[in-house]
Write an enzyme that holds these catalytic residues in place. Structure first.
Site, mmCIF file in Angstrom:
data_model
loop_
_atom_site.group_PDB
_atom_site.id
_atom_site.type_symbol
_atom_site.label_atom_id
_atom_site.label_comp_id
_atom_site.label_asym_id
_atom_site.label_seq_id
_atom_site.Cartn_x
_atom_site.Cartn_y
_atom_site.Cartn_z
ATOM 1 N N ASP A 48 -26.074 29.409 10.458
ATOM 2 C CA ASP A 48 -26.372 28.830 11.781
ATOM 3 C C ASP A 48 -26.206 29.820 12.926
ATOM 4 O O ASP A 48 -25.601 29.498 13.952
ATOM 5 C CB ASP A 48 -25.469 27.611 12.045
ATOM 6 C CG ASP A 48 -25.931 26.372 11.308
ATOM 7 O OD1 ASP A 48 -27.139 26.249 11.044
ATOM 8 O OD2 ASP A 48 -25.073 25.524 10.995
ATOM 9 N N ASP A 54 -25.380 28.162 5.130
ATOM 10 C CA ASP A 54 -25.987 27.866 6.425
ATOM 11 C C ASP A 54 -25.179 28.548 7.536
ATOM 12 O O ASP A 54 -24.284 27.938 8.102
ATOM 13 C CB ASP A 54 -25.947 26.328 6.582
ATOM 14 C CG ASP A 54 -26.943 25.799 7.592
ATOM 15 O OD1 ASP A 54 -27.676 26.605 8.172
ATOM 16 O OD2 ASP A 54 -26.980 24.579 7.776
ATOM 17 N N GLU A 114 -35.182 16.240 8.460
ATOM 18 C CA GLU A 114 -34.878 17.678 8.491
ATOM 19 C C GLU A 114 -34.632 18.181 7.072
ATOM 20 O O GLU A 114 -33.591 17.916 6.481
ATOM 21 C CB GLU A 114 -33.646 17.911 9.386
ATOM 22 C CG GLU A 114 -33.297 19.378 9.541
ATOM 23 C CD GLU A 114 -32.177 19.602 10.558
ATOM 24 O OE1 GLU A 114 -32.120 18.873 11.570
ATOM 25 O OE2 GLU A 114 -31.359 20.502 10.328
ATOM 26 N N GLU A 119 -35.706 23.769 10.197
ATOM 27 C CA GLU A 119 -34.667 24.695 10.666
ATOM 28 C C GLU A 119 -34.925 26.062 10.042
ATOM 29 O O GLU A 119 -35.141 26.175 8.825
ATOM 30 C CB GLU A 119 -33.289 24.158 10.281
ATOM 31 C CG GLU A 119 -32.153 25.026 10.785
ATOM 32 C CD GLU A 119 -30.803 24.321 10.741
ATOM 33 O OE1 GLU A 119 -30.704 23.187 11.262
ATOM 34 O OE2 GLU A 119 -29.869 24.870 10.160
ATOM 35 N N ASP A 122 -35.267 23.401 14.581
ATOM 36 C CA ASP A 122 -33.899 23.866 14.823
ATOM 37 C C ASP A 122 -33.994 25.375 14.644
ATOM 38 O O ASP A 122 -34.240 25.868 13.538
ATOM 39 C CB ASP A 122 -32.904 23.268 13.811
ATOM 40 C CG ASP A 122 -32.402 21.891 14.238
ATOM 41 O OD1 ASP A 122 -32.894 21.364 15.256
ATOM 42 O OD2 ASP A 122 -31.525 21.345 13.544
ATOM 43 N N ASP A 168 -20.339 13.065 17.516
ATOM 44 C CA ASP A 168 -20.020 14.206 18.392
ATOM 45 C C ASP A 168 -19.409 13.736 19.700
ATOM 46 O O ASP A 168 -18.673 14.473 20.346
ATOM 47 C CB ASP A 168 -21.286 15.007 18.752
ATOM 48 C CG ASP A 168 -21.980 15.563 17.539
ATOM 49 O OD1 ASP A 168 -21.294 15.804 16.528
ATOM 50 O OD2 ASP A 168 -23.210 15.743 17.604
ATOM 51 N N HIS A 170 -32.721 26.813 7.140
ATOM 52 C CA HIS A 170 -32.962 25.988 5.949
ATOM 53 C C HIS A 170 -34.153 26.538 5.162
ATOM 54 O O HIS A 170 -34.187 26.449 3.943
ATOM 55 C CB HIS A 170 -33.191 24.528 6.333
ATOM 56 C CG HIS A 170 -31.998 23.884 6.993
ATOM 57 N ND1 HIS A 170 -32.014 22.595 7.466
ATOM 58 C CD2 HIS A 170 -30.761 24.364 7.262
ATOM 59 C CE1 HIS A 170 -30.833 22.303 7.982
ATOM 60 N NE2 HIS A 170 -30.053 23.368 7.879
ATOM 61 N N ASP A 225 -29.245 24.500 17.034
ATOM 62 C CA ASP A 225 -28.247 23.943 16.109
ATOM 63 C C ASP A 225 -27.434 25.144 15.600
ATOM 64 O O ASP A 225 -27.330 25.379 14.402
ATOM 65 C CB ASP A 225 -29.007 23.232 14.973
ATOM 66 C CG ASP A 225 -28.090 22.595 13.951
ATOM 67 O OD1 ASP A 225 -26.871 22.680 14.118
ATOM 68 O OD2 ASP A 225 -28.616 22.037 12.966
ATOM 69 N N HIS A 249 -25.092 13.900 17.615
ATOM 70 C CA HIS A 249 -24.815 12.863 16.618
ATOM 71 C C HIS A 249 -23.891 11.837 17.299
ATOM 72 O O HIS A 249 -23.105 12.209 18.174
ATOM 73 C CB HIS A 249 -24.001 13.387 15.436
ATOM 74 C CG HIS A 249 -24.596 14.508 14.649
ATOM 75 N ND1 HIS A 249 -24.530 15.810 15.048
ATOM 76 C CD2 HIS A 249 -25.230 14.509 13.446
ATOM 77 C CE1 HIS A 249 -25.105 16.576 14.132
ATOM 78 N NE2 HIS A 249 -25.545 15.822 13.152
#
Ligand code: XLS
Ligand code: NI
Ligand code: NI
Length: 456
Positions: free
Chosen positions: A312, A310, A235, A271, A299, A107, A274, A342, A104
């Protein structure tokens, strides 16, 4: 191999094979191994993300950061800190030996006091990224703009009740789309950060939908204007951070795109976690996106089946990924997309090498799933019974129905005449589940023989 942050990993991670006791080697991932006519690296197009892995201190809603990320310590000069972060990130990508990264805008460069200062910060970091890319050969899988972190976006970006916020988000995406173009990005991602609602009491759904559609049309227009050839990806995610996110799942997003004449402009970045949050399997999301002609990229981070947020986590289930990968390979592979990590370390994984262990394990899981999926494609494990199941639709009756050549009355006449009398057939679910497992086990057995032959 340059770099002085991950000093416990002296060089590039190599292939050690499944019997190797060195955790800093790949057990399955072999970039040059041929899988369905392509190098494994090109089938998977693995990407490391710069946010969770380099720009997140390991904080959660109950506690502060736990990780050793010196560039995130408060009070330092922003430019020096972001240089240290990028040096470490590209040292990591280079040592891991994967081809792609994702990031991003925020970031790699903090917000300045004004928009122009923010943009200048970003451009300075992007010049450094260009240097790292030239040196290491790393490529950009996708760029994206952070439209959710700053307080101005608390009520959404494009769907904000305040048009000033829409405008600010538009400026940010314009810049980041151009940065992605400049870096030769293969895709550009729009995850609908806070495009959703916290309560319907203050929300005008149809107005927000129209705003969102306008935003996406502007992005597609700008893509054309600057000649960016990458794919625009949305996404889907059903909730978090908002109670309800508009881009709920693959089917919802495609319906939205079709309503607003945007279906040709956008594909999906799916993802794994998700999908779980939406009450679907990853397999379902991939199959839906492919059926709707909207699959783009993945992802690959997973969730936790007992939690509703999430998490991750790095992937660790071959079974879960194999079925999704099988759909993707059957449709010709990821093409411009890839598999982005991710994924977040757990908050207690505080040693620098934990980031390597996490990615190595995840990449091996993905590679192992790829081998199983490729084997199922080669053996037509699911394709053959599937096409057999629908075979009658290409015969006389099925073809007549689909082409519109018969009416309800025609069909009734034939049924009444006793010409049509359906006989139920087995759906064979357990047989197919067994067939999938057999292929997964067969790949293991053949890898075992291969390992013995190579004397590893
Ligand atoms: C959040 C999303 C996000 C996107 C990029 O849940 O996964 O990380 O991938 O903005
Ligand atoms: Ni996510
Ligand atoms: Ni994501």
């Amino acid at each position: 191999m340059s770099g002085d942050f991950f000093t416990e990993v002296p060089g590039r991670i190599g292939y050690g094979g499944p019997e190797s006791s060195d955790p800093l080697s790949y057990a399955v991932y072999q970039p040059d191994r041929e899988v369905l006519g392509k190098r494994m690296e090109d089938q998977l197009r693995v990407a490391v993300c710069l946010w969770h892995s380099f720009n997140w201190p390991g904080s959660d809603v109950f506690g502060v950061g736990t990780f050793d990320r010196p560039w995130l310590t408060a009070g330092q000069d922003a430019a020096t800190a972001s240089r240290a972060k990028l040096d470490a990130a590209f040292e990591f990508i280079d040592k891991l030996g994967v081809p792609f990264f994702t990031f991003h805008d925020r970031d790699v460069a903090p917000e300045g006091r004004t928009y122009s200062e923010t943009r200048a910060n970003l451009n300075a970091s992007v010049s450094q990224i260009e240097g790292h890319m030239a040196r290491t050969g790393a490529r950009l899988l996708w760029g994206t703009a952070n439209l959710f972190g700053h307080p101005r976006y608390a009520a959404g970006a494009a769907t904000n009740p305040d048009p000033d916020v829409f405008a600010y988000a538009a400026a940010q995406v314009k810049t980041m789309l151009e940065v992605t173009h400049r870096l030769g990005g293969a895709n550009y991602v729009l995850w609908g950060g806070r495009e959703g609602y916290e309560t319907l009491l203050n929300t005008d759904l149809s107005r927000e939908e129209a705003q969102f559609a306008r935003f996406l049309a502007l992005v597609a227009e700008h893509k054309e204007r600057i000649g960016f050839k990458g794919t625009l990806l949305i996404e889907p995610k059903p909730q978090e951070p908002t109670k309800h996110q508009y881009d709920y799942d693959a089917a919802t997003v495609v319906g939205f795109l079709q309503r607003h004449d945007l279906a040709d402009e956008y594909r999906l970045n799916l993802e794994v976690n998700h999908a779980t949050l939406a009450g679907h399997s990853f397999h379902h999301e991939v199959a839906s996106a492919l059926a709707l002609g909207a699959f783009g990229s993945v992802d690959v981070n997973r969730g936790d089946y007992q939690n509703g947020w999430d998490t991750d986590q790095f992937p660790n289930s071959v079974d879960e990924l194999s079925l999704g990968l099988h759909e993707i390979l059957s449709a010709g592979g990821v093409t411009a997309g890839g598999f982005n990590f991710d994924a977040k370390l757990r908050r207690q994984s505080i040693s620098r090498t934990d980031l390597f262990h996490a990615h190595i394990g995840g990449i091996d899981t993905l590679a192992r799933a790829l081998l199983a999926a490729a084997d199922m494609v080669e053996h037509q494990t699911l394709a053959a019974p599937r096409s057999e199941r629908y075979a009658d639709w290409s015969k006389e009756l099925g073809a007549a129905i689909l082409s519109g050549a018969v009416t309800l009355a025609d069909l009734e006449r034939r049924v009444a005449a006793g010409e049509i009398d359906p006989r139920p057939r087995s759906g064979q679910q357990e047989l197919l589940e067994g067939s999938v497992n057999r292929r997964i086990w067969a790949v293991d057995a053949s890898r075992e023989r291969e390992t013995k032959r190579a004397g590893r």
